[in-house]
Motif scaffolding. Structure first.
Motif, PDB file in Angstrom:
ATOM      1  N   PHE A   1      10.097  -0.504   6.650  1.00 29.15           N
ATOM      2  CA  PHE A   1       9.661   0.354   7.761  1.00 29.15           C
ATOM      3  C   PHE A   1       9.072  -0.475   8.909  1.00 29.15           C
ATOM      4  O   PHE A   1       9.421  -0.277  10.075  1.00 29.15           O
ATOM      5  N   ILE A   2       8.208  -1.408   8.572  1.00 22.41           N
ATOM      6  CA  ILE A   2       7.613  -2.256   9.617  1.00 22.41           C
ATOM      7  C   ILE A   2       8.711  -3.068  10.312  1.00 22.41           C
ATOM      8  O   ILE A   2       8.701  -3.204  11.535  1.00 22.41           O
TER       9      ILE A   2
ATOM     10  N   ASP B   1      -1.272   5.874   3.388  1.00 18.92           N
ATOM     11  CA  ASP B   1      -1.054   5.460   1.997  1.00 18.92           C
ATOM     12  C   ASP B   1      -0.928   6.729   1.161  1.00 18.92           C
ATOM     13  O   ASP B   1      -1.831   7.108   0.429  1.00 18.92           O
ATOM     14  N   ASP B   2       0.184   7.394   1.311  1.00 16.72           N
ATOM     15  CA  ASP B   2       0.444   8.670   0.639  1.00 16.72           C
ATOM     16  C   ASP B   2       1.871   8.624   0.120  1.00 16.72           C
ATOM     17  O   ASP B   2       2.818   8.971   0.811  1.00 16.72           O
ATOM     18  N   PHE B   3       2.004   8.163  -1.109  1.00 15.48           N
ATOM     19  CA  PHE B   3       3.316   8.042  -1.721  1.00 15.48           C
ATOM     20  C   PHE B   3       3.329   8.861  -3.001  1.00 15.48           C
ATOM     21  O   PHE B   3       2.528   8.610  -3.906  1.00 15.48           O
ATOM     22  N   GLN B   4       4.188   9.851  -3.020  1.00 13.78           N
ATOM     23  CA  GLN B   4       4.279  10.778  -4.155  1.00 13.78           C
ATOM     24  C   GLN B   4       2.915  11.410  -4.435  1.00 13.78           C
ATOM     25  O   GLN B   4       2.530  11.627  -5.578  1.00 13.78           O
ATOM     26  N   GLY B   5       2.151  11.685  -3.353  1.00 11.32           N
ATOM     27  CA  GLY B   5       0.872  12.382  -3.467  1.00 11.32           C
ATOM     28  C   GLY B   5      -0.272  11.557  -4.021  1.00 11.32           C
ATOM     29  O   GLY B   5      -1.269  12.114  -4.479  1.00 11.32           O
ATOM     30  N   MET B   6      -0.150  10.234  -3.983  1.00 13.77           N
ATOM     31  CA  MET B   6      -1.232   9.395  -4.503  1.00 13.77           C
ATOM     32  C   MET B   6      -1.420   8.148  -3.649  1.00 13.77           C
ATOM     33  O   MET B   6      -0.545   7.773  -2.878  1.00 13.77           O
TER      34      MET B   6
ATOM     35  N   CYS C   1       8.374  -0.366  -5.360  1.00  7.96           N
ATOM     36  CA  CYS C   1       9.208   0.359  -4.399  1.00  7.96           C
ATOM     37  C   CYS C   1       8.432   0.679  -3.122  1.00  7.96           C
ATOM     38  O   CYS C   1       9.012   0.707  -2.028  1.00  7.96           O
ATOM     39  N   VAL C   2       7.138   0.888  -3.220  1.00  3.85           N
ATOM     40  CA  VAL C   2       6.325   1.184  -2.041  1.00  3.85           C
ATOM     41  C   VAL C   2       6.222  -0.054  -1.152  1.00  3.85           C
ATOM     42  O   VAL C   2       6.393   0.021   0.060  1.00  3.85           O
TER      43      VAL C   2
ATOM     44  N   GLY D   1      14.507   5.431  -0.876  1.00  2.74           N
ATOM     45  CA  GLY D   1      14.119   6.829  -1.053  1.00  2.74           C
ATOM     46  C   GLY D   1      12.658   7.147  -0.814  1.00  2.74           C
ATOM     47  O   GLY D   1      12.288   8.321  -0.729  1.00  2.74           O
ATOM     48  N   GLN D   2      11.809   6.140  -0.708  1.00  3.05           N
ATOM     49  CA  GLN D   2      10.381   6.384  -0.467  1.00  3.05           C
ATOM     50  C   GLN D   2      10.179   6.970   0.933  1.00  3.05           C
ATOM     51  O   GLN D   2      10.775   6.507   1.891  1.00  3.05           O
TER      52      GLN D   2
END
Length: 145
Positions: free
Chosen positions: A90-91, A65-70, A82-83, A15-16
């Motif tokens: 993804f890679i 590096d922008d996951f859930q706005g941080m 999870c990140v 879901g990320q």
């Protein structure tokens, strides 16, 4: 081909949402350069070395590096990795698309991006890791800043 100025997204299996930009290789170079970004603003959303790598002959992948706005150092949110899992998935997807292996990549970054390049690169045996001034004690740095 210049970097695709359009930010794209990829939704990982967990879901990320991963924000990224990508530049195709100029030649049949069989290599992927993955760029992890350092700090720039109070809020995430920068792509390091964007102009400098426009003439790079291989495929280039910039990951925000922008996951859930941080910022997360491309690792975790509230000690949930999870990140990390999403970035690695993804890679892997991008490598499959290009027909490359983990040995046909270079990870790069400086500061926070250097920490991420080193972390992910060592974890997966990436052959080339080019970094400057990585933050080695990430937990202490985050706690103090």
């Amino acid at each position: 081909m210049l970097m695709n100025n359009t930010e794209q997204t990829y939704q990982a299996g967990n879901g990320q949402i991963i924000k990224y930009r990508q530049k195709a290789a100029k030649y049949d170079f069989n290599h992927l350069l993955v760029v992890f970004s350092g700090f720039l603003h109070a809020k995430p959303g920068n792509y390091d070395f964007a102009n400098a790598l426009n003439d790079c002959p291989c495929d280039v992948l910039w990951i925000a590096d922008d996951f859930q706005g941080m910022y997360t150092y491309y690792m975790c949110i509230n000690q949930d990795f999870c990140v990390e899992k999403a970035v690695q998935e993804f890679i892997g997807v991008k490598l499959d698309e290009l027909g490359l292996t983990w040995k046909q990549m270079t990870f790069t970054g400086f500061s926070k991006g250097g920490s991420a390049a080193l972390y992910h690169g060592l974890k997966f045996g990436v052959k080339n890791i080019v970094i400057t001034v990585p933050q080695i004690n990430v937990g202490s740095y985050i706690h103090n800043h």
